[in-house]
Scaffold this motif. Structure first.
Motif, PDB file in Angstrom:
ATOM      1  N   PRO A 203     -10.807  -1.112   2.215  1.00 54.90           N
ATOM      2  CA  PRO A 203     -10.363  -0.005   3.060  1.00 54.90           C
ATOM      3  C   PRO A 203     -11.028   0.070   4.429  1.00 54.90           C
ATOM      4  O   PRO A 203     -10.546   0.784   5.304  1.00 54.90           O
ATOM      5  CB  PRO A 203     -10.763   1.215   2.220  1.00 54.90           C
ATOM      6  N   ASN A 204     -12.157  -0.646   4.617  1.00 59.47           N
ATOM      7  CA  ASN A 204     -12.921  -0.498   5.853  1.00 59.47           C
ATOM      8  C   ASN A 204     -12.110  -0.875   7.085  1.00 59.47           C
ATOM      9  O   ASN A 204     -11.290  -1.797   7.055  1.00 59.47           O
ATOM     10  CB  ASN A 204     -14.188  -1.348   5.796  1.00 59.47           C
ATOM     11  N   THR A 210      -6.539  -3.262   8.518  1.00 56.42           N
ATOM     12  CA  THR A 210      -6.747  -1.869   8.099  1.00 56.42           C
ATOM     13  C   THR A 210      -7.303  -1.050   9.271  1.00 56.42           C
ATOM     14  O   THR A 210      -8.404  -0.502   9.211  1.00 56.42           O
ATOM     15  CB  THR A 210      -7.695  -1.781   6.887  1.00 56.42           C
ATOM     16  N   THR A 211      -6.530  -0.967  10.324  1.00 54.43           N
ATOM     17  CA  THR A 211      -6.939  -0.221  11.518  1.00 54.43           C
ATOM     18  C   THR A 211      -6.511   1.242  11.400  1.00 54.43           C
ATOM     19  O   THR A 211      -5.676   1.592  10.563  1.00 54.43           O
ATOM     20  CB  THR A 211      -6.282  -0.817  12.774  1.00 54.43           C
ATOM     21  N   THR A 212      -7.083   2.072  12.250  1.00 51.65           N
ATOM     22  CA  THR A 212      -6.726   3.491  12.205  1.00 51.65           C
ATOM     23  C   THR A 212      -5.241   3.706  12.463  1.00 51.65           C
ATOM     24  O   THR A 212      -4.605   4.509  11.774  1.00 51.65           O
ATOM     25  CB  THR A 212      -7.550   4.290  13.238  1.00 51.65           C
ATOM     26  N   ALA A 281      -7.203  -7.545  -4.287  1.00 52.38           N
ATOM     27  CA  ALA A 281      -5.949  -7.498  -5.042  1.00 52.38           C
ATOM     28  C   ALA A 281      -4.791  -6.865  -4.283  1.00 52.38           C
ATOM     29  O   ALA A 281      -3.627  -7.109  -4.613  1.00 52.38           O
ATOM     30  CB  ALA A 281      -6.168  -6.756  -6.357  1.00 52.38           C
ATOM     31  N   MET A 282      -5.077  -6.025  -3.299  1.00 47.07           N
ATOM     32  CA  MET A 282      -4.025  -5.413  -2.485  1.00 47.07           C
ATOM     33  C   MET A 282      -4.388  -5.549  -1.020  1.00 47.07           C
ATOM     34  O   MET A 282      -5.570  -5.531  -0.662  1.00 47.07           O
ATOM     35  CB  MET A 282      -3.834  -3.927  -2.844  1.00 47.07           C
ATOM     36  N   GLN A 283      -3.376  -5.686  -0.171  1.00 38.55           N
ATOM     37  CA  GLN A 283      -3.610  -5.936   1.240  1.00 38.55           C
ATOM     38  C   GLN A 283      -2.597  -5.219   2.114  1.00 38.55           C
ATOM     39  O   GLN A 283      -1.386  -5.359   1.921  1.00 38.55           O
ATOM     40  CB  GLN A 283      -3.533  -7.440   1.526  1.00 38.55           C
ATOM     41  N   LEU A 284      -3.067  -4.442   3.081  1.00 34.33           N
ATOM     42  CA  LEU A 284      -2.222  -3.858   4.131  1.00 34.33           C
ATOM     43  C   LEU A 284      -2.006  -4.953   5.158  1.00 34.33           C
ATOM     44  O   LEU A 284      -2.969  -5.496   5.699  1.00 34.33           O
ATOM     45  CB  LEU A 284      -2.937  -2.653   4.737  1.00 34.33           C
ATOM     46  N   ASP A 285      -0.737  -5.288   5.465  1.00 34.87           N
ATOM     47  CA  ASP A 285      -0.516  -6.387   6.407  1.00 34.87           C
ATOM     48  C   ASP A 285       0.916  -6.385   6.916  1.00 34.87           C
ATOM     49  O   ASP A 285       1.774  -5.666   6.410  1.00 34.87           O
ATOM     50  CB  ASP A 285      -0.830  -7.726   5.743  1.00 34.87           C
TER      51      ASP A 285
END
Length: 443
Positions: A203-204, A210-212, A281-285
């Motif tokens: 999440p960092n 994982t940007t604002t 295991a999960m990725q925002l992309d």
């Protein structure tokens, strides 16, 4: 853009019948040339990978075939700095048409007058941008009523997940709300001493995408009020998004432990990306990740879904953050009518947009192209097409000083997630004040 940290979106259009479609902009716009006569345009773009450069040349070749009297000199690998310098200087070697990978430049391009207002050209051609482009793309190509840019393919952000890890953890479907996402991420996390055998999600804000602004896109915030002042300290969407991310950080191990783990993982653009290797295991992309992940030949099946939404916006599940590549006509160009023919072809002709999308593997940037049967893609890519077409999808608005306000918000995010800043409300108010100060100084 596939394989690049830049957010590339190319929407291309083919406007045939050169004589019938040649148009003239406003009398003072510099659009006085006769687009039916022999002429040569200069087109600057930022693509540099061989396959991308070829795709651009093929796109231009299609235009030249439809407009045999208009020739195009194509110059690639041009950065925004080089483009800005050339737009200011003008002259015989300056571009007539440009494309940029970042929507952050739109505010500068429009407010400075470096690119011409395209509304008169759209009007003359009988094209309604609001009915042609997805809502978010239509928004990020204008600033304070000046439509100085047009979408040229786009990027949509979603959620990638490890189906094998899901099955082992007993998770049957991707999470749809952030509270559900938190529970799933925790369930997928396998501690191993002071580190992790597997992390459910990184999440960092220093993580991969994982940007604002990507998190905030799911909360549909209003960045500026009607007077152009920052809304960061007033719109509750910002506070909700920051609290959600911080809760994820704390739940999944805490900032320091997560940063220590992240520092030992692969980089975003290499084959050892931690999602490819199964370490996360999960990725925002963005949509480009699918091709990169498949090329890495992971030892698990890849799933794709929209990102979660706030629990009180569950009915908007399916939306996402949108950005992309933009194109425009240089105000210094003495061939603006001919330049419009090129821009119109690249960005509104359905077949041209579809072919370019197939070659570049970005999201098409017209509503018609998004549903074209000629699109070629992995079935999972459809998720990104649906996100792009979703009217609830969001983007970050243009600003006179580009993306400085986004950098200011991101910097506060670093301080808040790490514990350096503890008073969220006060921090958001100070962030808003800094944004207003920076914008005032830029005018």
């Amino acid at each position: 853009m596939p394989g690049m940290p830049r957010k590339a979106a190319l929407t291309l259009a083919a406007s045939l019948a050169l004589l019938a479609t040649a148009c003239t902009g406003r009398p003072d716009s510099g659009a006085n040339d006769d687009a039916s006569k022999e002429t040569t345009l200069t087109f600057w773009h930022a693509w540099s990978a061989p396959s991308e450069v070829k795709a651009v040349r093929d796109l231009v070749a299609g235009f030249e075939k439809a407009h045999p009297r208009i020739h195009v000199d194509v110059v690639g690998n041009m950065t925004d700095d080089k483009i800005n310098q050339a737009l200011r200087a003008g002259g015989g070697k300056a571009p007539d048409v440009i494309s940029s990978f970042t929507t952050n430049s739109v505010g500068k391009f429009c407010s400075s007058g470096a690119l011409v207002d395209l509304d008169p050209f759209f009007d003359k051609s009988g094209i309604d941008p609001e009915k042609t482009f997805p809502k978010a793309m239509n928004e990020y190509t204008q600033f304070e009523g000046n439509r100085c840019a047009v979408p040229l393919l786009g990027d949509a952000y979603g959620l990638y997940y490890n189906k094998t890890a899901f099955e082992k953890a007993g998770v049957t479907a991707p999470p749809k709300t952030w509270s559900e996402f938190e529970r799933v991420a925790k369930k997928l996390t396998i501690p191993q001493g002071d580190t992790f055998e597997q992390l459910g999600f990184m999440p960092n804000y220093h993580g991969w995408e994982t940007t604002t602004e990507h998190y905030l896109g799911q909360f549909s915030p209003t960045y500026f009020d009607e007077d152009g002042k920052s809304n960061v300290g007033k719109d509750p969407a910002f506070e909700k998004a920051f609290r959600m991310q911080k809760r994820l950080v704390d739940t999944l191990g805490g900032y320091r432990k997560l940063e220590t783990y992240r520092s030992g993982l692969g980089d975003e653009w290499g084959p050892k990306h931690p999602f490819h290797t199964g370490q996360v295991a999960m990725q925002l992309d963005g949509e480009w990740r699918l091709g990169m992940a498949l090329a890495a030949e992971p030892e698990f099946e890849i799933g794709v879904a929209p990102l979660p939404v706030p629990d009180d916006q569950a009915d908007q599940y399916g939306k996402g953050y949108i950005t992309g590549t933009i194109a425009g006509i240089a105000a210094t160009s003495e061939k603006q009518n001919a330049a419009w023919e090129l821009v119109k072809y690249m960005t509104t002709d359905t077949d041209a947009v579809v072919n370019f999308s197939n070659a570049i593997h970005n999201v098409p940037s017209t509503l018609e192209a998004l549903k074209s049967p000629k699109l070629k893609y992995d079935p999972r890519f459809k998720t990104f097409l649906e996100i792009a077409a979703n009217p609830n999808s969001t983007t970050a608005p243009a600003s006179v000083n580009g993306g400085v306000y986004l950098t200011t918000i991101q910097q506060f995010g670093y301080d808040y997630e790490s514990g350096k800043a503890t008073d969220l409300k006060a921090g958001l108010r100070r962030t808003a004040e800094q944004i207003d100060t920076d914008i005032a100084q830029a005018k």
